[in-house]
Design a protein around this motif. Structure first.
Motif, PDB file in Angstrom:
ATOM      1  N   PRO A 539       0.809  -1.232   0.000  1.00 38.26           N
ATOM      2  CA  PRO A 539       0.000   0.000   0.000  1.00 38.26           C
ATOM      3  C   PRO A 539       0.838   1.275   0.000  1.00 38.26           C
ATOM      4  O   PRO A 539       0.445   2.267  -0.603  1.00 38.26           O
ATOM      5  CB  PRO A 539      -0.815  -0.117   1.292  1.00 38.26           C
ATOM      6  N   HIS A 540       1.985   1.218   0.654  1.00 38.16           N
ATOM      7  CA  HIS A 540       2.811   2.420   0.689  1.00 38.16           C
ATOM      8  C   HIS A 540       3.445   2.688  -0.673  1.00 38.16           C
ATOM      9  O   HIS A 540       3.589   3.836  -1.092  1.00 38.16           O
ATOM     10  CB  HIS A 540       3.880   2.312   1.778  1.00 38.16           C
ATOM     11  N   ASP A 543       0.826   4.276  -2.622  1.00 38.07           N
ATOM     12  CA  ASP A 543       0.737   5.703  -2.264  1.00 38.07           C
ATOM     13  C   ASP A 543       1.690   6.535  -3.114  1.00 38.07           C
ATOM     14  O   ASP A 543       1.322   7.595  -3.624  1.00 38.07           O
ATOM     15  CB  ASP A 543       1.090   5.917  -0.783  1.00 38.07           C
ATOM     16  N   GLN A 570      -5.673  12.862   2.272  1.00 37.72           N
ATOM     17  CA  GLN A 570      -5.837  11.603   2.976  1.00 37.72           C
ATOM     18  C   GLN A 570      -5.942  11.815   4.475  1.00 37.72           C
ATOM     19  O   GLN A 570      -6.804  11.224   5.127  1.00 37.72           O
ATOM     20  CB  GLN A 570      -4.663  10.683   2.648  1.00 37.72           C
TER      21      GLN A 570
ATOM     22  N   LYS C  81      -2.808   1.085   9.872  1.00 37.66           N
ATOM     23  CA  LYS C  81      -1.410   1.498   9.706  1.00 37.66           C
ATOM     24  C   LYS C  81      -0.906   2.216  10.951  1.00 37.66           C
ATOM     25  O   LYS C  81      -1.471   3.222  11.360  1.00 37.66           O
ATOM     26  CB  LYS C  81      -1.286   2.463   8.528  1.00 37.66           C
ATOM     27  N   GLN C  83       1.600   4.135  11.318  1.00 32.36           N
ATOM     28  CA  GLN C  83       2.029   5.522  11.103  1.00 32.36           C
ATOM     29  C   GLN C  83       0.833   6.479  11.111  1.00 32.36           C
ATOM     30  O   GLN C  83       0.948   7.622  11.549  1.00 32.36           O
ATOM     31  CB  GLN C  83       2.864   5.650   9.820  1.00 32.36           C
ATOM     32  N   ARG C  87      -0.052   9.687  13.851  1.00 30.57           N
ATOM     33  CA  ARG C  87      -0.456  11.046  13.499  1.00 30.57           C
ATOM     34  C   ARG C  87      -1.781  11.407  14.171  1.00 30.57           C
ATOM     35  O   ARG C  87      -1.950  12.500  14.705  1.00 30.57           O
ATOM     36  CB  ARG C  87      -0.581  11.193  11.985  1.00 30.57           C
TER      37      ARG C  87
END
Lengths: 614, 247, 402
Positions: A539-540, A543, A570, C81, C83, C87
């Protein structure tokens, strides 16, 4: 011996399932050149629709067949709608933009499926005949697995007949060779493409429906199947049905024996197979070198350095970014820090994707390597942040050099998939090498040195390193190196003839991209305080692709615009409900409105306006 | 001394021997045409001389140095300029940038990461463009050029390395007759003035017999005739190949 | 059935989308709990979990709130996730000015949030993450964890596993930290209790991507006496179906973690294998006052049976409320000390926060699987208190370096 035979049968059943998913993907790619990321979503819809039908039908074999076919047809219809409403409008756009649009579809379908079928896994009560087993060599083997072993080759046979014995099939094959020729014959290409997409979607639906009796229809099916489907298609050779079948057999059987011998190999086996096959055969088992899609080279407008107006705009934006901490709250600041990281991450991908002409599906690998290098510096060496930030780009660049030697020999989707394979191998190492990386629990406590601990300082540092890094990359692209790199992309033949070493230039771009991503990963690690394998997961990487495509591949400002837009969007949407459907629809709208990316569209408008003014 | 000497070149694709023992030599300042019917082995021959293909047998020498099977980019640095049958330029750059890139490549300056490329060798690039009659189009994108202009751009890029030898595969294909003569006259002038050896293939017999100093005729992988245009034109074997055995 | 799901989602969306609704009811400023969980990534567990905490907030506030103030939960999705969770945690602390952080399903998300709490010196109450690291290796004074850890889940079943008297064992568990640590503890605890035990094969399917046929065949090949299973969710359904058809479970003892939880048992339906030793929650057959009261209130509010997630969501709120009440303040340092030993009601009965490692003593049910009326249920169950499934304090001190 008997056990080996039984394991072989198990492998064959697995291969059939894999082939059913991959067949539709390869058919769609062969004709339309669409890299359909939403194929897994269609597979999932097939399973859910089959559940809805079969749980209402009598539990007899003939109704089962009816229900499965019904689900396949329904998915085919959904596919046709998707083609007409969305994909048809962007066939003229750069190839990878379709991938972006289908990624939007994935997000939308996830929320729609949750809304329609709810969060609970839906399993179909199996009637006796579906539970049955046959005795083979004194051991039980599921009857349904035998059915699957037959269905795979039967579908292959049916498709081959369809493509080789019907007029429609002839036209489709002709379109695979040369789209314009078919158009010249007076055939309506649009109908052909819609029908091909519907067929591919129907096959995905069939695969999902046939998987239902073995387990359940659930919301994780789409992403769990898509990577493997792509692997099968690529290993087989894109567009080759026979190749996909061979690849499915290879992977299915290797999987059955592989996990008996090396149980922990489950995470990487298919990607190891793909890497091995592509290194030896760069176009898969039965694939042919891709004919360059027409109109692709002409589509490249000349890239020009920023004009005075754009430079002023850039300076103003930079100034605003520098002054942000004086007005922005801590949350906005952390979003902006992430946006700065995303700028370098995207800019580094852009180096290889735009001027280098090498799209990557595994760019997160270098980001992750950089992040882990920072974590290692902080935890393993007990060193300060400067060491981590310095180590990261070198570690990522060195690994990129090693991997790039294999990757840059290739081109197109194959190249992209080989990067994916290496990224998955890196991810699996991070995931499974628990003693060093902490496994999926990650490395915690990678916090910045005291002087940079407060949010504004960390933000400024991120801005300096990431935006500075992006500017350095940009500088290199306008330097002789960048020209030479673009030369190898525009015409490798000409580039060699004037004395350029295309291989080394591409490798250098790959290493530069890796190092840039590595630095962005290290900055991210310190900003977040922790490092996880998700940093280098698929997924990253997606992105990064989305960011670059959203901004526009063929403009230098593209990655910056894309990174800021995507990060802010996002993080803002994630705060609310149903963010997936919102983000998905937004991506689709952006793709339809700006097929050359936001920055691409803006520069076109600017040129037109200036043209009129002059 | 000959600029380029090829001895006994052979290339086989499966059962088909595309080139079956070809030897040739090109002298400085000479315009040498390589002709033959379709499938005679011209392109294969050309690609072996230009480094795109490695010969199965035989040797290629450039100014006395053995360059058999050497990669095109190394040949480029040894002074071989090349144009292609299907034009190949850098579509995302302007005409001037195309030539600048060629100059940077030839001067081994491609691995510079800092100074702005479009400020490099501007005068040289413009000079080269002026020589091929493209000065007025220097700022146009290469991707939108007319075919004949692309051919001239290719020539300018081939000249960027001060070549001793120009290999030109069908240099005038796709051009109008008047343009063809003009381009080849230009090439001829360059060959004369700088002593550049030119080896070219060509379909247009007017161009061949009007511009070449010497002509080689290839048929089924073998040289069947060579000599001055007049001698070759008169050769009965050549007439047989081109007009059929009935002649 | 689809109708009830839709109401479920709508209910969830409405309340979370409008936290102002809850805020408006309170006269003095409410106590704010910032909650983060994997709502889109793991909906099968987290949506019932959300309904659970919504019910608890309503109940606590109806009873007058905590310290005279109402509770308010501001909830976000982390998309699975870590990360993003980091946040969002920042956003909740800095912008929303929450008093406590809570939530987490995935272990890595939990650890990431815990690390933020440690760095920022703010309280984090982990609800679901099961990794032992959360309170042991990576434990610190600002992190509390509610549910029984992987160690505790295994420890609760070891007695029954030993009674099977099986010598040759095989294990199958998902290929990530949770699955690995389950197998590690199971092997360790069994070897201590039953010398001579052998582990003859192991399978590590990728989470969500099990190749069930090959996995079952590979396990059968080892001819085990008993099987230890850590898979759950879609993987478990696939595994059970292949295992049933191929006869893997016949005449073999099976010890299976979490399988008795309604969210994982329901999809097994009439194929639920009988006699497996499992942890979970026998929601159909618990009749004691606290369980029955919770189930009745939940059904009245949402019109369906609660799941394990609902219990965890509910207890998260009551545990935080009790901790704050005992601390007498929402000052972080006061809470970090005050939570220790705080007793709180849960649907399973009263539990407390252990002082030595900030672990909640909420237990779970251990029983055997059976099929009744075409559905999987738990029978012969008992409640295993979390407090009794812990290593000695001496060992905990070694495991928890702070």
């Amino acid at each position: 011996m008997d056990l080996i035979f039984l394991q072989l049968l198990t492998g064959l059943a697995g291969a059939s399932t894999l082939f059913l998913v991959a067949a539709g993907l390869t058919v769609i790619f062969g004709v339309t050149r669409v890299v359909n990321f939403s194929h897994g979503s269609l597979y999932m819809l097939g399973a859910f629709i089959a559940w809805s039908l079969l749980s209402r039908l009598p539990r007899e074999p003939d109704y089962f067949v009816l229900g499965v076919l019904g689900a396949a047809v329904a998915t085919a219809v959904i596919g046709a709608v998707l083609e007409v409403v969305l994909l048809r409008r962007i066939y003229r756009a750069p190839e990878l933009l379709q991938l972006l649009a289908t990624f939007g579809v994935v997000l939308v379908v996830q929320d729609v499926a949750l809304w329609v079928w709810g969060p609970v896994d839906l399993s179909l009560p199996r009637p006796r005949w579906l539970r049955g087993a046959v005795e083979i060599a004194g051991l039980r083997f599921p009857f349904y697995d035998l059915v699957l072993i037959v269905v795979g080759p039967a579908v292959l046979g049916g498709l081959l007949l369809l493509f080789h014995r019907t007029r429609w099939g002839l036209l489709v094959r002709a379109a695979t060779q040369d789209r314009d020729m078919v158009a010249a014959l007076g055939v309506d290409q649009r109908v052909l493409f819609t029908s091909v997409f519907a067929l591919g979607a129907g096959l995905a639906g069939l695969g999902g429906a046939l998987a239902l009796p073995q387990g359940s229809a659930n919301l994780n099916m789409d992403l769990s199947v898509i990577a493997e489907a792509f692997v099968v298609v690529v290993v087989g050779g894109m567009g080759s049905l026979g190749g996909a079948f061979l690849a499915a057999l290879l992977i299915g059987v290797l999987q059955a024996f592989g996990i008996a011998l090396v149980p922990k190999i489950t995470l990487v086996l298919v990607f190891l197979v793909m890497a091995a096959v592509l290194v030896v055969r760069p176009h898969g088992l039965l694939g042919k070198p891709q004919a360059m899609a027409r109109g692709e080279v002409e589509a490249l407008a000349p890239i020009r350095p920023a004009g005075p107006a754009l430079q002023v705009l850039g300076l103003v934006a930079l100034l605003a970014a520098i002054l942000a901490p004086f007005v922005a709250g801590p949350y906005l600041l952390s979003v902006l820090t992430e946006a700065a990281v995303a700028v370098l991450f995207a800019a580094s991908l852009h180096v290889m994707m735009g001027p280098g002409g090498m799209a990557s599906f595994g760019h997160a690998a270098w980001f992750g390597v950089g992040a882990y290098a920072a974590a290692f510096a902080a935890k393993g060496l007990g060193a300060g942040m400067a060491v981590g930030l310095l180590l990261a780009p070198f570690a990522a660049g060195a690994l990129a050099l090693l991997v790039g030697a294999f990757v840059v020999r290739m081109s197109g989707v194959y190249l992209a998939m080989l990067t994916l394979a290496f990224a998955q191998i890196a991810w699996a190492v991070a995931f499974q090498w628990v003693e060093v990386t902490g496994g999926d629990n990650g490395v915690l406590g990678v916090w910045p040195d005291g002087w940079a601990a407060d949010k504004p300082t960390m933000y400024w540092l991120a801005l300096l390193l990431c935006v500075g890094g992006a500017l350095v990359l940009r500088r290199a692209l306008f330097a002789p190196f960048g020209f030479a790199l673009r030369a190898t992309r525009d015409s490798a033949l000409r580039a060699e003839a004037i004395g350029l070493d295309a291989h080394r230039l591409r490798l250098a771009a790959f290493v530069l991209a890796g190092a840039g991503a590595g630095l962005s990963g290290a900055v991210f690690a310190y900003a977040k305080g922790s490092v996880f394998p998700t940093y280098m997961a698929i997924p990253h990487s997606v992105d990064a692709l989305v960011t670059v495509l959203l901004g526009g591949v063929q403009t230098m400002a593209g990655p910056v615009v894309g990174a800021v837009t995507f990060t802010v969007l996002q993080s803002w949407l994630l705060m609310g409900d149903f963010w997936r459907i919102k983000l998905g629809l937004l991506i689709i709208a952006l793709v339809l409105a700006f097929p050359t990316g936001i920055a691409g569209a803006a520069s076109a408008v600017w040129d037109r306006w200036r043209g009129r003014a002059a | 001394m000959s600029v380029l000497v090829a001895e006994g070149l052979r290339k086989r694709f499966g059962a088909n021997e595309a080139v079956a023992g070809v030897s040739l030599a090109v002298e400085p300042g000479e315009m040498l045409a390589l002709i033959g019917p379709n499938g005679a082995g011209k392109s294969t021959c050309f690609n072996m001389l230009g480094g795109q293909l490695r010969p199965d047998e035989g040797a290629v020498r450039l100014g006395g140095q053995d360059v058999t099977g050497m990669a095109p980019r190394h040949l480029a640095h040894l002074g071989v300029g090349r144009t292609f049958q299907i034009t190949a330029s850098f579509a995302s750059m302007t005409v001037r940038e195309n030539v600048q890139t060629a100059l940077l490549a030839q001067k081994r300056q491609a691995w510079r990461f800092w100074q702005a490329a479009d400020a490099q060798h501007v005068g040289l690039a413009e000079g080269l463009l002026a020589r091929v009659g493209m000065a007025s189009q220097a700022e146009r994108p290469a991707g939108v050029l007319a075919y004949g202009d692309l051919k001239r751009l290719e020539l300018a890029m081939a000249l960027a390395g001060d070549p001793v030898l120009l290999l030109m595969d069908e240099p005038t294909a796709g051009m109008a007759p008047a343009e063809r003569a003009a381009l080849m006259a230009l090439v001829r002038g360059i060959a004369r003035d700088q002593g550049v050896a030119v080896l070219f293939t060509e379909h247009d017999m007017d161009v061949v017999f009007g511009q070449a100093d010497r002509v080689l005729v290839l048929d089924r992988g073998r040289l069947i005739a060579q000599g001055t245009p007049e001698a070759v034109r008169a050769d009965p074997r050549v007439r047989a190949v081109y007009l059929g055995t009935a002649a | 059935m689809p109708v009830s799901r839709r109401t479920l989602l709508a209910a969830g969306a409405a309340t979370v989308a409008a936290p102002g609704l809850l805020r408006a009811q309170s006269t003095s400023a409410p106590i704010r709990i910032g909650e983060i969980n994997s709502y889109t990534a793991i909906p099968a567990f987290t949506l019932p979990y959300r309904m659970g905490w919504q019910l608890a907030v309503e109940q606590v506030n109806a009873a007058g709130g905590v310290l005279g103030r109402k509770l308010e939960v501001i909830s976000h999705d982390d998309a699975g996730k870590p990360q993003d969770a980091v946040r969002l945690a920042g956003a909740l602390l800095d912008e929303t000015k929450v008093d406590v952080l809570a939530g987490g399903f995935l272990s890595n998300v939990g650890l990431a949030m815990s690390d933020v709490a440690k760095q920022r010196k703010r309280l984090f109450v982990a609800s679901e993450p099961l990794t032992d690291a959360l309170v042991w290796e990576q434990g610190h004074r600002y992190c509390y964890r509610l549910r029984p850890s992987t160690y505790m889940q295994v420890a609760m079943m070891v007695d029954d596993a030993v009674k099977l008297g099986a010598k040759r064992w095989v294990t199958v568990s998902p290929n990530y930290e949770y699955g690995q640590s389950l197998v590690k503890w199971f092997k360790l605890l069994m070897q201590q209790r039953q010398p001579g035990i052998e582990f003859v094969a192991e399978q590590w399917p990728a989470l969500g991507r099990i190749d069930a046929g090959a996995t079952v065949a590979a396990l059968a090949q080892a001819r085990p006496d008993a099987i230890f299973n850590g898979t759950f969710g879609p993987d478990l359904t696939n595994f059970v179906r292949q295992g049933n058809t191929r006869g893997l479970f016949e005449k073999r003892g099976v010890v299976s973690v979490l399988t008795g939880e309604p969210e994982y048992l329901e999809p097994l339906g009439d194929e639920t294998p009988e006699g497996w030793i499992v942890t979970g929650w026998p929601v159909e057959s618990v009749t004691d006052a606290s369980n029955a009261g919770f189930i009745a209130a939940y059904r009245a509010k949402f019109g369906e049976m609660p799941k394990m997630g609902s219990v965890v969501g509910h207890a998260t709120i009551t545990a935080i409320a009790a901790g704050i009440a005992k601390s007498g303040s929402v000052d972080t340092e006061a809470m970090a000390d005050g939570f220790k030993g705080a007793k709180f009601p849960t649907p399973f009965g009263e539990a407390y926060w252990r002082a030595q490692d900030n672990q909640g003593t909420l237990g779970t049910y251990v029983g055997r699987t059976a099929v009744k009326g075409g559905k999987g249920v738990m029978v012969d169950w008992r409640y295993a208190d979390g407090a009794s499934a812990m290593p000695t304090d001496e060992e905990v001190r070694k495991l928890r370096p702070v």
